[in-house]
Design a protein around this motif. Structure first.
Motif, PDB file in Angstrom:
ATOM      1  N   CYS A   1       0.823  -1.214   0.000  1.00  0.00           N
ATOM      2  CA  CYS A   1       0.000   0.000   0.000  1.00  0.00           C
ATOM      3  C   CYS A   1       0.856   1.264   0.000  1.00  0.00           C
ATOM      4  O   CYS A   1       0.760   2.086  -0.900  1.00  0.00           O
TER       5      CYS A   1
ATOM      6  N   ARG B   1      -0.505   4.004  -2.587  1.00  0.00           N
ATOM      7  CA  ARG B   1      -1.922   3.865  -2.279  1.00  0.00           C
ATOM      8  C   ARG B   1      -2.220   4.439  -0.900  1.00  0.00           C
ATOM      9  O   ARG B   1      -3.180   4.029  -0.254  1.00  0.00           O
TER      10      ARG B   1
ATOM     11  N   LYS C   1      -6.581   8.458  -7.400  1.00  0.00           N
ATOM     12  CA  LYS C   1      -5.903   7.818  -6.280  1.00  0.00           C
ATOM     13  C   LYS C   1      -4.442   8.256  -6.190  1.00  0.00           C
ATOM     14  O   LYS C   1      -3.902   8.439  -5.092  1.00  0.00           O
TER      15      LYS C   1
END
Length: 623
Positions: free
Chosen positions: A37, A42, A360
């Motif tokens: 992540c 992310r 994102k």
């Protein structure tokens, strides 16, 4: 119940953990969070779900970029704790006041955390009770509301006939109810009855009483009068002299064309066999050529833009922007980053990056920059640009070795062939690029065998057979309407017997929503356990790339029968020569799957296969 809360630096040094909780986490959720992540840009996501045998965690985190700290909370996913976000923000605020870069132990933070957790839990309970408690409504207030509704409805009906706004502008016990209603004409509630009546009449007059179904005849006459006039461009065009008519040339018919002009088939020997006499040699494959990318970046605009009240872009003043770049900014806030991030998001979307991926990425860059001190003589736009460039390089750079030649030699030493399965949707060029990979392997003195496992599409076996003849390599085929998993298994056994180094398995094209074909593909992968599963995708797709790869991976995971689920290992990007600077599909595919781009198809000949140049892609995306 909260399982664990950790505070650590970006370098990986753990500063504090909650000893009061004392729960040993099953698996490695923190390491997985960092690897899957945070390092994959992310960090803009709200949470991360970690699944391990017998446990399911939810992880939430926040950053203190000014000090380089990360705060992570772990709890059981089934609990759905509501106070975690509030607790993390309070912990971040309190810990930042006592943080010292020279300290590595913070035992005195235990009591502070205990108090903060009690406050967060109590606040969450109060909010939960306030949402569940119904609002009491008395009989008197109900009667007043009904009377006000009837009164307002009657008056509104009369006013609508007269063209008024239908609002009650007077005072009294029914004023609140009247203010809560909304008129059809949209006038403000503070307007009086006469004023709203006059405004409504004027509006109906301007609109030609269109609300009552009438039509203004004067407008029709004006439109007819305008339509009778010829526009200027038509009159100008009529004055232009007509072009001379081009006469068609007579066709010369060749009654006796030479046979060599019409024969495009592969040469055969005198016995009529289908074996080609000379192997197709088109030179060196582009995979072995290093692409040189200029390090000079294009000049960008120096002045930042901002939007005025009307939404038009205007440039900041020279003095204010120069002073901010010289003096720097104490701490970057999200409002400072939004204009530059919006411009970056629009730029990425114009380069064919999926909108979801671009959003994102911008959120992740904002999370990594928020709270940081801006250096002197730098602009916010250049700071955001640099952060985005670093993020894109991290995403596109493979996290593991993609040296297929080395893996082939390792498998050869173990006495087994290296198996590559090509999967993808219909019409992306799986068979053609399989032949390109075979041509590249042959140039490195590696023996290759093709396996025709596309037993669904008519002509698929013949197409692969043609490539095998031209490359002079063996092909294993069983015709059509056979189980592709069994055909692939027999092909691997045949390659083991005849000593082939690599088996390239061609599969049928299938849409990501085709359940029977996806089940057959999952069976083929689970039964044969290939060394590499290559997803072949087009560089032309945008948002559809996200849907294709995510559903392919999800179907392979759901339909897998083995404990070790096999997903997409790599990506082969085709038709890269047709997209100009719209290279965003590569970023979308890598971001959604985590698999690297191992091959790039850029033409129609066997040599048109090359590696992905990360630096070139990043420069193209951001220029």
């Amino acid at each position: 119940m909260l399982e664990q809360l950790l505070i650590f630096t970006r370098g990986g040094l753990i500063l504090w953990t909650c000893k009061e909780l004392g729960n040993a986490l099953k698996g490695s959720p923190i390491d997985t969070l960092i690897r899957s992540c945070l390092l994959e840009e992310r960090s803009g996501d709200a949470s991360y779900n970690y699944d391990a045998p017998g446990v399911a965690y939810t992880l939430k985190w926040t950053f203190l970029n000014e000090l380089g700290l990360i705060f992570v909370a772990v709890y059981q996913r089934i609990l759905n704790l509501l106070y975690v976000d509030d607790l993390l923000s309070m912990v971040k605020r309190e810990f930042s006041q006592m943080y010292d870069p020279k300290r590595t132990v913070y035992n005195d933070f235990d009591d502070i955390f205990r108090q903060l957790r009690k406050e967060a839990e109590a606040r969450a309970e109060e909010m939960k009770k306030s949402k569940q408690a119904p609002k009491p409504v008395g009989n008197v207030s109900r009667k007043q509301g009904q009377a006000a509704a009837q009164k307002a409805g009657l008056e509104g009906g009369v006013k609508q006939k007269n063209g008024a706004s239908g609002k009650d502008g007077g005072d009294g016990g029914d004023g609140d109810f009247a203010k809560g209603r909304k008129s059809e004409n949209g006038y403000s509630n503070g307007m009086g009855i006469e004023e709203s009546h006059a405004a409504g009449v004027v509006k109906n007059k301007e609109n030609g009483s269109s609300e009552n179904g009438a039509f203004d005849v004067n407008k029709l006459q004006k439109l007819r009068s305008k339509g009778g006039k010829k526009p200027d461009n038509v009159s100008k065009a009529s004055k232009v002299e007509p072009k001379k008519k081009v006469t068609k040339k007579n066709r010369v018919w060749d009654e006796k064309p030479s046979e060599s002009k019409l024969d495009f088939t592969d040469p055969v020997d005198e016995r009529g066999d289908e074996n080609i006499a000379v192997m197709a040699d088109q030179g060196e494959s582009m995979m072995d050529k290093e692409e040189i990318v200029s390090s000079e970046s294009e000049a960008e605009e120096d002045e930042e833009t901002e939007k005025d009240n009307k939404g038009n872009a205007k440039k900041k003043g020279w003095f204010s922007s120069m002073f901010q770049s010289i003096a720097g900014k104490a701490n970057l806030e999200k409002s400072d980053l939004e204009p530059a991030l919006k411009a970056l998001k629009d730029r990425l979307m114009t380069k064919n990056v999926a909108e979801e991926i671009a959003e994102k990425l911008c959120e992740s860059v904002a999370a990594s920059l928020e709270g940081k001190k801006q250096a002197s003589f730098t602009r916010i736009s250049s700071t955001v640009q640099t952060a985005m460039e670093e993020a894109l390089v991290r995403i596109l750079t493979p996290r593991r070795s993609i040296d297929i030649l080395r893996d082939v030699h390792v498998a050869k030493e173990q006495g087994k062939p290296y198996v590559v399965v090509f999967v993808g949707v219909n019409g992306v060029g799986k068979s053609t690029n399989l032949a390109k990979v075979a041509y590249w392997l042959l140039q490195h003195k590696i023996t290759v065998m093709m396996a025709a496992c596309d037993t669904f599409r008519s002509g698929a076996v013949e197409q692969l057979r043609t490539h095998a003849r031209r490359l002079q390599i063996p092909i294993f085929e069983k015709g059509y309407e056979k189980d592709p998993a069994i055909v692939a298994n027999e092909a691997i056994q045949e390659a083991t017997r005849n000593g082939s180094d690599v088996v390239l398995v061609d599969t049928a094209g299938r849409m990501q929503d085709n359940e029977p074909l996806m089940r057959a593909l999952s069976k083929l992968i689970n039964l044969n356990n290939p060394d590499l599963v290559l997803f072949v995708g087009e560089a032309l797709v945008g948002n559809d790339a996200v849907d294709q790869l995510s559903k392919f991976s999800q179907k392979l995971a759901d339909l897998s029968t083995s404990p070790n689920t096999r997903l997409i290992d790599g990506i082969l990007l085709t038709k890269f020569d047709t997209i100009d600077d719209k290279v965003g599909a590569a970023l979308s595919m890598v971001y959604i799957s985590g698999a690297p781009v191992m091959f790039v198809g850029c033409g129609q000949s066997y040599t048109d296969l090359k590696k992905l140049n990360v630096k070139s892609i990043v420069n193209t995306l951001l220029k």
